[in-house]
Design an enzyme around this catalytic site. Structure first.
Site, PDB file in Angstrom:
ATOM      1  N   ARG A  31      -7.170  -0.394  -7.178  1.00 46.49           N
ATOM      2  CA  ARG A  31      -7.625   0.633  -6.224  1.00 46.49           C
ATOM      3  C   ARG A  31      -7.766   1.933  -7.026  1.00 46.49           C
ATOM      4  O   ARG A  31      -6.891   2.243  -7.841  1.00 46.49           O
ATOM      5  CB  ARG A  31      -6.624   0.818  -5.071  1.00 46.49           C
ATOM      6  CG  ARG A  31      -6.512  -0.418  -4.169  1.00 46.49           C
ATOM      7  CD  ARG A  31      -5.654  -0.126  -2.949  1.00 46.49           C
ATOM      8  NE  ARG A  31      -6.344   0.728  -1.993  1.00 46.49           N
ATOM      9  CZ  ARG A  31      -5.729   1.323  -0.954  1.00 46.49           C
ATOM     10  NH1 ARG A  31      -4.434   1.152  -0.770  1.00 46.49           N
ATOM     11  NH2 ARG A  31      -6.411   2.076  -0.120  1.00 46.49           N
TER      12      ARG A  31
ATOM     13  N   LYS B 297      -5.253   9.871   2.966  1.00 50.27           N
ATOM     14  CA  LYS B 297      -5.988   9.001   3.890  1.00 50.27           C
ATOM     15  C   LYS B 297      -7.084   9.757   4.634  1.00 50.27           C
ATOM     16  O   LYS B 297      -6.895  10.881   5.082  1.00 50.27           O
ATOM     17  CB  LYS B 297      -4.981   8.391   4.874  1.00 50.27           C
ATOM     18  CG  LYS B 297      -5.530   7.458   5.918  1.00 50.27           C
ATOM     19  CD  LYS B 297      -6.388   6.350   5.369  1.00 50.27           C
ATOM     20  CE  LYS B 297      -5.680   5.521   4.310  1.00 50.27           C
ATOM     21  NZ  LYS B 297      -6.614   4.601   3.592  1.00 50.27           N
TER      22      LYS B 297
ATOM     23  N   ASP C  86      -2.316  10.856  -2.275  1.00 45.36           N
ATOM     24  CA  ASP C  86      -2.625   9.795  -3.240  1.00 45.36           C
ATOM     25  C   ASP C  86      -2.951  10.337  -4.622  1.00 45.36           C
ATOM     26  O   ASP C  86      -2.782   9.654  -5.622  1.00 45.36           O
ATOM     27  CB  ASP C  86      -3.791   8.942  -2.726  1.00 45.36           C
ATOM     28  CG  ASP C  86      -3.329   8.081  -1.572  1.00 45.36           C
ATOM     29  OD1 ASP C  86      -3.287   8.589  -0.433  1.00 45.36           O
ATOM     30  OD2 ASP C  86      -2.956   6.919  -1.808  1.00 45.36           O
TER      31      ASP C  86
ATOM     32  N   ARG D 283       0.844  -1.194   0.000  1.00 47.48           N
ATOM     33  CA  ARG D 283       0.000   0.000   0.000  1.00 47.48           C
ATOM     34  C   ARG D 283       0.879   1.244   0.000  1.00 47.48           C
ATOM     35  O   ARG D 283       2.085   1.150   0.158  1.00 47.48           O
ATOM     36  CB  ARG D 283      -0.934  -0.014   1.221  1.00 47.48           C
ATOM     37  CG  ARG D 283      -0.180  -0.391   2.468  1.00 47.48           C
ATOM     38  CD  ARG D 283      -0.530   0.282   3.718  1.00 47.48           C
ATOM     39  NE  ARG D 283      -0.520   1.718   3.642  1.00 47.48           N
ATOM     40  CZ  ARG D 283       0.571   2.464   3.777  1.00 47.48           C
ATOM     41  NH1 ARG D 283       1.768   1.941   3.964  1.00 47.48           N
ATOM     42  NH2 ARG D 283       0.485   3.789   3.710  1.00 47.48           N
ATOM     43  N   GLY D 284       0.219   2.412  -0.139  1.00 42.18           N
ATOM     44  CA  GLY D 284       0.960   3.664  -0.225  1.00 42.18           C
ATOM     45  C   GLY D 284       1.148   4.013  -1.694  1.00 42.18           C
ATOM     46  O   GLY D 284       1.527   3.152  -2.503  1.00 42.18           O
ATOM     47  N   ALA D 285       0.862   5.272  -2.037  1.00 37.73           N
ATOM     48  CA  ALA D 285       0.783   5.643  -3.458  1.00 37.73           C
ATOM     49  C   ALA D 285       2.038   5.295  -4.273  1.00 37.73           C
ATOM     50  O   ALA D 285       1.930   4.610  -5.303  1.00 37.73           O
ATOM     51  CB  ALA D 285       0.423   7.121  -3.564  1.00 37.73           C
TER      52      ALA D 285
HETATM   53  O1  MRU Z   1      -4.902   3.078   2.032  1.00 38.14           O
HETATM   54  P1  MRU Z   1      -3.420   3.336   2.006  1.00 38.14           P
HETATM   55  O2  MRU Z   1      -2.719   2.798   3.201  1.00 38.14           O
HETATM   56  O3  MRU Z   1      -2.785   2.906   0.713  1.00 38.14           O
HETATM   57  O4  MRU Z   1      -3.337   4.918   2.064  1.00 38.14           O
HETATM   58  C1  MRU Z   1      -2.069   5.507   1.923  1.00 38.14           C
HETATM   59  C2  MRU Z   1      -2.060   6.955   2.164  1.00 38.14           C
HETATM   60  O5  MRU Z   1      -3.083   7.615   2.254  1.00 38.14           O
HETATM   61  C3  MRU Z   1      -0.731   7.598   2.198  1.00 38.14           C
HETATM   62  O6  MRU Z   1      -0.716   8.675   3.069  1.00 38.14           O
HETATM   63  C4  MRU Z   1      -0.412   8.081   0.769  1.00 38.14           C
HETATM   64  O7  MRU Z   1      -0.519   7.009  -0.130  1.00 38.14           O
HETATM   65  C5  MRU Z   1       0.897   8.658   0.653  1.00 38.14           C
HETATM   66  S1  MRU Z   1       2.125   7.388   0.700  1.00 38.14           S
HETATM   67  C6  MRU Z   1       3.663   8.020   0.464  1.00 38.14           C
END
Ligand code: MRU
Length: 344
Positions: A92, A256, A245, A56-58
């Protein structure tokens, strides 16, 4: 403070294993209890890791998207390119990096396919995509280190920083975006402490950010999401730094769920609110944040044991209006949201 970044794993990686290639990833569902590096050679498994938040994470999603395409090219002689790219890109909806990673893979695949000669085309595309993912991994770390350096300039010595979710090394190939700023500032002796929001409902702050920062040697205090206002009112937060994201051209930023509320609180308390993200998170097709698709997730994430007659609302992200964002920190520099469009 002794920063121990060598204690942090690469969160995901496409590697050669003898003649095969495999996707290795930290299974983030198991943290902080267990650090498990899992592996697969199936592109469908990669899609599953994305959907279930194992990965996970962008920025990490961008690499995972391209890695899934590389595995498809190497191992799947059946599924058509259009179908696989659609499935991967839509695993996603909110983080633009996922479809950006798939798009980069498509450009490579189409470039090779237009070379003409069909003999060994599949193998050649697979090799090219493997190389692409290696390049994306290297680029990602370099980009994050630049974001970190640009963000650290905004912080004063002794900074107490509040962050939300996990925009750290775990959310990227390595180093992180919002936490990249923390690491870079910590190296300069500027960080007193990070407050990590628990980040309901999935707990990325409690499970991932708290784990990551403690491994890295950064003083971290975990708070429940509903404690941020009181902490700010006591004058115990000098800056809020979060990831993103998807960022629209005007600087509206999806991140988030709960980020928007923090931005409003920061504004009320006169605390600068920074969004740290690579330029690949900017969606140049969107004039503002109203067009950002917000992922809706399962009720069980909020309510583990369903109650008859109770509906659950579980949007995974919210959009912070640009007016609450002091600076967007990118690898190209830190600038006010209204300057973003000129940097694209
Ligand atoms: O649902 P997630 O855990 O993928 O959400 C991730 C976030 O909202 C992070 O803050 C965002 O992707 C930035 S990651 C460098």
């Amino acid at each position: 403070m002794q920063l121990n970044l060598e204690n942090l794993p690469k969160s995901l990686e496409l590697v050669r294993a003898d003649v095969d290639i495999e996707f290795r990833y930290v299974d983030q569902r198991l943290l902080p209890g267990e650090l498990v590096i899992a592996a697969t050679s199936s592109w469908r498994d990669v899609v599953d890791t994305v959907k279930t938040l194992a990965v996970r994470g962008a920025p990490a999603l961008g690499i995972a998207g391209a890695a899934a395409m590389a595995l498809w090219a190497r191992y799947d002689g059946e599924t058509k390119l259009d179908e696989v790219s659609h499935i991967v890109a839509n695993a996603r909806p909110t983080a633009v990096n996922l479809s950006w990673g798939v798009q980069r893979a498509l450009e490579v695949a189409h470039g090779r396919a237009s070379d003409g000669d069909d003999d060994g085309l599949g193998a050649a595309i697979a090799d090219d995509l493997f190389t692409l993912v290696q390049d994306m991994q290297t680029e990602d770390e370099r980009t994050n280190r630049s974001i970190g350096a640009n963000g650290a300039e905004l912080l004063a010595p002794g900074s107490r920083i509040l962050t939300h979710c996990n925009a750290g090394s775990l959310a990227t190939y390595f180093y992180g975006t919002a936490l990249g700023v923390v690491y870079s500032a910590a190296e300069q002796g500027k960080v007193e402490r990070v407050y990590a929001d628990e980040t309901r409902p999935v707990g990325q702050g409690a499970r991932l950010t708290a784990w990551e920062l403690s491994k890295a040697g950064v003083p971290v205090t975990l708070i429940c999401d509903n404690m941020a206002a009181s902490l700010m009112a006591q004058g115990r937060v000098d800056a809020v730094i979060v990831g993103a994201d998807r960022i629209a051209k005007n600087g509206d930023a999806a991140n988030k769920i709960g980020t928007y509320g923090l931005a409003v609180l920061a504004h009320e308390h006169g605390i600068p609110f920074y969004v740290a993200a690579p330029m690949s998170t900017v969606d140049a097709s969107l004039a503002d944040g109203s067009g950002i698709v917000i992922e809706q997730r399962a009720a069980e994430e909020v309510l583990a044991h369903p109650i008859k007659g109770v509906d659950v609302y579980n949007p995974a992200f919210d959009v912070t209006p640009a007016r609450y964002i002091a600076k967007i920190v990118t690898e190209k520099g830190a600038f006010a949201p209204k300057e973003l469009e000129a940097r694209l």
